[in-house]
Design an enzyme around this catalytic site. Structure first.
Site, PDB file in Angstrom:
ATOM      1  N   ASP A  49       0.737  -1.188   0.057  1.00 14.32           N
ATOM      2  CA  ASP A  49       0.018  -0.036  -0.077  1.00 14.32           C
ATOM      3  C   ASP A  49       0.855   1.160   0.071  1.00 14.32           C
ATOM      4  O   ASP A  49       0.093   2.438  -0.019  1.00 14.32           O
ATOM      5  CB  ASP A  49      -1.052   0.117   1.107  1.00 14.32           C
ATOM      6  CG  ASP A  49      -0.260   0.136   2.540  1.00 14.32           C
ATOM      7  OD1 ASP A  49       0.921   0.033   2.584  1.00 14.32           O
ATOM      8  OD2 ASP A  49      -1.005   0.166   3.477  1.00 14.32           O
ATOM      9  N   SER A  50       2.134   1.086   0.008  1.00 15.78           N
ATOM     10  CA  SER A  50       3.105   2.094  -0.429  1.00 15.78           C
ATOM     11  C   SER A  50       2.879   2.882  -1.456  1.00 15.78           C
ATOM     12  O   SER A  50       3.173   4.021  -1.842  1.00 15.78           O
ATOM     13  CB  SER A  50       4.542   1.686  -0.232  1.00 15.78           C
ATOM     14  OG  SER A  50       4.785   0.594  -0.969  1.00 15.78           O
ATOM     15  N   LYS A 118      -0.957  -9.303   2.915  1.00 14.08           N
ATOM     16  CA  LYS A 118      -0.337  -8.743   4.099  1.00 14.08           C
ATOM     17  C   LYS A 118      -1.143  -7.948   4.923  1.00 14.08           C
ATOM     18  O   LYS A 118      -1.895  -7.128   4.258  1.00 14.08           O
ATOM     19  CB  LYS A 118       1.029  -8.059   3.491  1.00 14.08           C
ATOM     20  CG  LYS A 118       1.617  -7.542   4.799  1.00 14.08           C
ATOM     21  CD  LYS A 118       3.127  -7.101   4.250  1.00 14.08           C
ATOM     22  CE  LYS A 118       3.173  -5.566   3.918  1.00 14.08           C
ATOM     23  NZ  LYS A 118       2.596  -4.459   4.472  1.00 14.08           N
ATOM     24  N   GLU A 187       9.524  -4.053  10.153  1.00 15.15           N
ATOM     25  CA  GLU A 187       9.758  -2.872   9.639  1.00 15.15           C
ATOM     26  C   GLU A 187      10.643  -1.694  10.591  1.00 15.15           C
ATOM     27  O   GLU A 187       9.935  -1.610  11.771  1.00 15.15           O
ATOM     28  CB  GLU A 187       8.712  -2.069   8.994  1.00 15.15           C
ATOM     29  CG  GLU A 187       8.946  -0.465   8.453  1.00 15.15           C
ATOM     30  CD  GLU A 187       8.016  -0.182   7.384  1.00 15.15           C
ATOM     31  OE1 GLU A 187       6.946  -0.704   6.913  1.00 15.15           O
ATOM     32  OE2 GLU A 187       8.161   1.081   6.847  1.00 15.15           O
TER      33      GLU A 187
HETATM   34  O1  KIV Z   1       3.628  -1.101   1.588  1.00 11.04           O
HETATM   35  C1  KIV Z   1       4.626  -1.353   1.461  1.00 11.04           C
HETATM   36  O2  KIV Z   1       5.567  -1.351   0.375  1.00 11.04           O
HETATM   37  C2  KIV Z   1       5.325  -2.353   2.497  1.00 11.04           C
HETATM   38  C3  KIV Z   1       6.538  -2.651   2.418  1.00 11.04           C
HETATM   39  C4  KIV Z   1       7.405  -1.509   2.688  1.00 11.04           C
HETATM   40  C5  KIV Z   1       7.019  -3.861   3.541  1.00 11.04           C
HETATM   41  O3  KIV Z   1       4.728  -2.480   3.442  1.00 11.04           O
END
Ligand code: KIV
Length: 280
Positions: A49-50, A118, A187
């Protein structure tokens, strides 16, 4: 059947079995083309979700929606044949109850055909993780710094510096592993804590800003490729600098169009521009 479809996708149990073995190589991907380029060399592609911050210019990941994740998850699945593809559950789609989490995770799995989801959180998410895994949804957990909780924690800062915080995060890691997560992202934690968690839990730990003590590593691909320059965290290593290359390509194109060098005769259907050029 095409040659590409003969490639066997890395499965969730195969990732799970990598505990203490070869490092698990992970990167984020949000689009079909990037997934295609990365697929041959990575074990796991995370549709994180980044993408809210990296692709959409949001201030945090909190505004990302389930439909955004599903669209980008499906795009990545169209580009990746080999990597295990995991899609992030966005804020507000899994915290309310295990049932809501299942309903939304099932949409992600059926509409993208990814291998699992995730979600962020520790002990408080254990019941949900157990509920999902018991019903066929593989879960990659995420402990330590939780970007979706940025408004609660008041910003992005390294986690586990105090003994109390380290103890709580270790407890979170044990809880999500016991609940059935097949692996976990750690993280933004200090190295001693990442080491302690990796030693304690029976599933692979995948670090981002969590030191080499982890069983694998993940970074945001745009950081790695030099495509996101709003900020670069200390833990990022940049392997390419594509941003300036894109700017230069744009500059050269603009120059050619303004000087009427593009399109040239080789880009034209029917050869009119050659005639027009010689008539002029
Ligand atoms: O959203 C994301 O890209 C993440 C990673 C940085 C682990 O959670």
């Amino acid at each position: 059947m095409s040659a590409q479809s003969d490639i066997k996708r890395i499965t969730v149990p195969e990732i799970r079995a990598r505990k203490g073995a070869d490092p698990v190589v992970c990167l984020t991907a949000y689009t079909t083309n990037v997934a295609k380029y990365l697929d041959p060399n990575v074990d796991l592609l995370l549709v994180g979700d980044s993408l809210g911050m990296v692709l959409y210019g949001m201030e945090s990941t909190v505004g990302v929606t389930l439909d955004m994740m599903i669209n980008h998850g499906a795009a990545v699945m169209r580009g990746a044949n080999r990597a295990c593809v995991i899609v992030d559950m966005p804020f507000g789609t899994y915290q309310e109850s295990p049932e809501v989490a299942f309903r939304n995770a099932a949409r992600v799995m059926t509409e993208t055909r990814c291998s699992g989801i995730k979600l962020e959180g520790g002990a408080e998410m254990a019941e949900t993780i157990a509920f999902l895994t018991a019903r066929g949804v593989p879960v990659l957990a995420h402990v330590g710094l939780l970007p979706q909780s940025v408004h609660t924690i008041g910003g992005f800062r390294a986690q586990g510096k105090s003994d109390a915080e380290a103890k709580r995060i270790l407890n979170d890691a044990v809880a999500v592993a016991e609940a059935g997560a097949f692996a976990m992202v750690i993280e933004g934690t200090v190295e001693t804590l990442a080491h302690e968690i990796t030693k304690t839990v029976p599933v692979p730990t995948i670090g981002i800003g969590a030191s080499p003590a982890c069983d694998g590593q993940i970074l945001v691909s745009e950081d790695v490729m030099g495509l996101f320059s709003d900020f670069t965290p200390r833990f990022v290593k940049r392997y390419a600098d594509l941003g300036p290359m894109i700017a230069e390509a744009g500059r050269m194109y603009a120059e050619d169009v303004r000087a009427r060098r593009f399109p040239g005769p080789e880009h034209v259907f029917g050869g009119q521009s050659k005639k027009a050029a010689s008539a002029g």
